[in-house]
Design a protein around this motif. Sequence first.
Motif: not given
Length: 330
Positions: A2-4, A6, A28-29, A31, A238
């Motif tokens: 997964s792409t991080e 925010t 997607v990771d 936050a 994403e």
Amino acid sequence: MSTELTIGTYRYEHTEALFDGRVKIDGVDAALATEPLVSDLFRNMLQGRYDIAELGLTYFLRTFDLQDPPFMALPIFPNRNFRHSAIFVNTEAGIEKPQDLAGKTLGEFALFGHDAGIWPKGILSDEYGVSADQCRWVIGGTNHPVPAFDWLPQPVPDGVHVRHAGDGRTLGAMLASGEIDALISVDVPQAMMQGSTKIARLFPDYENVERDYYRRTGIFPPMHIIAVRKDLVHHGEELRSVYRAFVQAKELAQRTYLEDALKQHMSLVTPWFSSLFERNRSLLGEDWWPYGLHANRTAVDTFLRYHHEQGLSKNLLTNRDIFVPEFLHT
């Protein structure tokens, strides 16, 4: 893997499902974060603390006059409102109709050209012939003092007189005292909420005026978009996931209202809400809070024109200038 990312957005009922986990952003990771004030999201996005975040349209568009504009947009509109109701007048200032604003001193919340100010100023110019250069302007907080924002460009066009309210001053109090004649503000003056007879809306029957405006124009004015760091524009999969998730969260909120209509919205504390809901559906349609560019093209084009006409953009921007290319056909 997964792409991080925010991601910052205000916690509205139509984004709540992103926060409580009912809607996931595939691949997607995320936050996910919010802020106490929506303007805190704007400031933190402009200062590089988010990859993707909600931005007021004017805050977003002003960055396109920077040497290297940092953002593009997804056609997600998490905040929108009709804004004839955002114009307040001192009842002793002799303002009976919109044309009476010419030559007057007006307050404006936060900065010259906040999102809830650009729309009414554009409408006043288009429909009543009153332009910003015909008035004097005082900038500040409506119910609490607000310092000048120093985290984004604040152009003021030639021929327009703008000053900031003094330290500790509020525009609501200045309006009630007659120090300013009128006010354009996202916030309702507290004195008016407390029953003061010194303040009234320019359009007392604002709901019917705003409904007529929608019938004539098809515009439900957007205030905010979702901005993306420009270096992420090519992360197509994403960004598609982010877009789908915002759509799903919004649709869940809409579905709740539709399902509650079967029980006459007895879960809400507002009487006669079902009647309002049916009138809104009749006027605005089944998707009364649309995302995507197709349903919002006229509104976005109008805002871009207003932003340029009011001296806040050096160039007249287009949808192709501001939206991630892949989403131009949504």
